[in-house]
Design an enzyme around this catalytic site. Structure first.
Site, short mmCIF file in Angstrom:
data_model
loop_
_atom_site.label_atom_id
_atom_site.label_comp_id
_atom_site.label_asym_id
_atom_site.label_seq_id
_atom_site.Cartn_x
_atom_site.Cartn_y
_atom_site.Cartn_z
N LYS A 51 -12.77 -1.62 6.06
CA LYS A 51 -12.00 -2.66 6.73
C LYS A 51 -12.50 -2.79 8.17
O LYS A 51 -12.79 -3.86 8.64
CB LYS A 51 -10.51 -2.32 6.74
CG LYS A 51 -9.94 -1.88 5.38
CD LYS A 51 -9.69 -3.01 4.42
CE LYS A 51 -9.45 -2.59 2.98
NZ LYS A 51 -8.23 -1.85 2.72
N ASP A 94 -1.79 6.50 6.56
CA ASP A 94 -2.89 5.72 5.96
C ASP A 94 -3.38 4.75 7.03
O ASP A 94 -2.67 3.80 7.37
CB ASP A 94 -2.35 4.98 4.73
CG ASP A 94 -3.40 4.08 4.06
OD1 ASP A 94 -4.50 3.93 4.63
OD2 ASP A 94 -3.11 3.54 2.98
N TRP A 143 0.82 -1.22 0.00
CA TRP A 143 0.00 0.00 0.00
C TRP A 143 0.85 1.27 0.00
O TRP A 143 0.57 2.21 -0.75
CB TRP A 143 -0.99 0.00 1.17
CG TRP A 143 -2.13 -0.93 0.89
CD1 TRP A 143 -2.44 -2.08 1.55
CD2 TRP A 143 -3.10 -0.81 -0.17
NE1 TRP A 143 -3.53 -2.69 0.97
CE2 TRP A 143 -3.95 -1.94 -0.08
CE3 TRP A 143 -3.32 0.12 -1.18
CZ2 TRP A 143 -5.01 -2.14 -0.96
CZ3 TRP A 143 -4.38 -0.09 -2.06
CH2 TRP A 143 -5.21 -1.20 -1.95
C1 PLP Z 1 -7.73 -1.19 1.40
C2 PLP Z 1 -6.63 -0.22 1.56
C3 PLP Z 1 -6.49 0.89 0.70
C4 PLP Z 1 -7.37 1.13 -0.50
O1 PLP Z 1 -8.67 1.33 -0.18
P1 PLP Z 1 -9.77 1.50 -1.33
O2 PLP Z 1 -10.96 1.83 -0.55
O3 PLP Z 1 -9.85 0.19 -2.05
O4 PLP Z 1 -9.33 2.59 -2.23
C5 PLP Z 1 -5.46 1.77 0.94
N1 PLP Z 1 -4.60 1.59 1.96
C6 PLP Z 1 -4.70 0.53 2.79
C7 PLP Z 1 -3.74 0.37 3.92
C8 PLP Z 1 -5.71 -0.41 2.62
O5 PLP Z 1 -5.82 -1.46 3.45
#
Ligand code: PLP
Length: 375
Positions: free
Chosen positions: A211, A187, A113
């Site tokens: 998530k 993030d 990521w």
């Molecule tokens: C899932 C995820 C993303 C991307 O999320 P989307 O909603 O699919 O754009 C970005 N960073 C991390 C750490 C993630 O787990």
């Protein structure tokens, strides 16, 4: 109703209580006094008093849960974590341009990521990789004291939890102590609300809700007020943090139903005792699973113990020929979505807030039983 345990990395399991409440309110939403209004949440104007009450409560509950200080704004946006990889540099990277600096940011690459983030940011600013664990296969987080941070950049990006590779910062870096005057961008897509957050170290945090907090379609941004108002001229208006903040996340139509579902999840989290209580449970869940993996001869996790993720536990069967049998047996035992990410292979168990300890105990029993019969 007894449901199987769902270990999906995202969109992921939600608390059954939350889903049941949403089902009950689907056709006719009741306000706090129980009075029904004749509309479902999806059918409400985002500017009507019914939805505004849902929105205001959700924001207040999230602020309380994450202990967000009053000089930070909470934005409810769309586009997911991936869109933020562009939206963050569009809003922050030129912040220091007035002082004669080109828009610039540093990145610490710890997995898939953060690597995606730095690649996307290159379209908008000068990017430098301050540290990377790519050569070692994303198995340990480089010590902050070894990071090559530049002076004069707008921000340093880290991924708090690498969902695919299973690495997590158990302490966020203190940029000031490292001699940097940049802002820390985190993030937190896959570990938000799983542990308390130290806002003293952070300028901005972002993440998709799907998530750990709700359904897909909602993106959270928590940003310190003084970082607003520096968007590049070509930043889309709908993604200009200042416009979004000034309009209470209603510059355009926000993802109303996803906000409502996340709001129900925030109330569920408060009933569980809040984020500090969730952290204790998440530690217990992760410890149990890692202990079971480490004690076995069949399974292995390759991440350095001090940065193993509490949320996403990737593991491999030493005999890969058993993978299909493992997954089929797991499904039979009511343990769903354990297949690893295609870029990593093997298995992955995601243990977000909605996964109870009983689910991890059931998984560990299955791991041991499968090893006894196939090992
Ligand atoms: C899932 C995820 C993303 C991307 O999320 P989307 O909603 O699919 O754009 C970005 N960073 C991390 C750490 C993630 O787990």
């Amino acid at each position: 109703m007894l449901r199987p345990y769902n270990f999906s990395a995202g969109p992921a399991a939600m608390p059954a209580e939350v889903l049941a409440q949403a089902a009950d309110e689907m056709l006719d939403w009741p306000d706090a006094t129980g009075k029904r209004c004749g509309m479902g949440v999806m059918e409400m104007s985002h500017r009507g008093k019914e939805f505004l009450s849902i929105y205001t409560q959700a924001e207040a509950d999230l602020r309380e849960l994450l202990a967000v200080p009053s000089n930070f704004r909470i934005l409810f946006m769309q586009g997911g974590g991936l869109a933020e990889n562009a939206i963050v540099p569009l809003n922050l990277a030129a912040r220091r341009g007035a002082q004669g600096h080109a828009p610039a940011a540093d990145f610490v690459v710890t997995g898939s990521w953060s690597d995606k983030s730095q690649k996307e940011a290159r379209r908008y600013c000068d990017v430098h990789i301050a540290a990377s664990n790519q050569a070692e296969g994303h198995t340990a987080i480089p010590a902050a004291s070894t990071w090559q941070l530049r002076q004069g950049v707008s921000y340093v990006h880290v991924c708090g939890n690498e969902t695919i590779n299973g690495l997590e910062y158990h302490t966020l870096p203190d940029l000031k102590a490292l001699g940097s005057d940049a802002e820390l961008v985190v993030d937190f897509s896959s570990n938000v609300a799983s542990r308390p957050m130290d806002w003293n170290k952070v300028g901005l945090a972002f993440g998709g809700a799907q998530k750990n907090l709700g359904p897909a379609g909602l993106t959270l941004v928590v940003v310190r007020e003084d970082l607003l108002g520096h968007a590049m001229a070509h930043c889309p208006s709908a993604f200009d943090y200042k416009l979004v903040a000034d309009n209470g996340s209603m510059y355009n139509t926000p993802p109303t139903y996803a906000i409502y579902m996340a709001g129900l999840t925030f109330q569920w989290l408060k009933r569980q005792g809040g984020v500090a209580a969730m952290e204790q449970r998440n530690i217990a869940k992760a410890e149990l699973l890692y202990r079971t993996i480490d004690a076995s001869g069949l399974y292995e996790n390759r991440v350095a113990p001090d940065c193993r993720s509490r949320m996403n536990v990737p593991f491999f069967l030493r005999n890969e020929a058993l993978n299909d049998a493992f997954l089929a047996g797991a499904k039979e035992a009511g343990l769903l979505q354990l297949k690893g990410h295609k870029s990593v292979g093997g298995m992955r168990a995601s243990l977000y807030n909605a996964m109870p300890l009983e689910g991890v105990q059931a998984l560990c029993s299955y791991l041991q039983e499968f090893e006894r019969t196939h090992g």
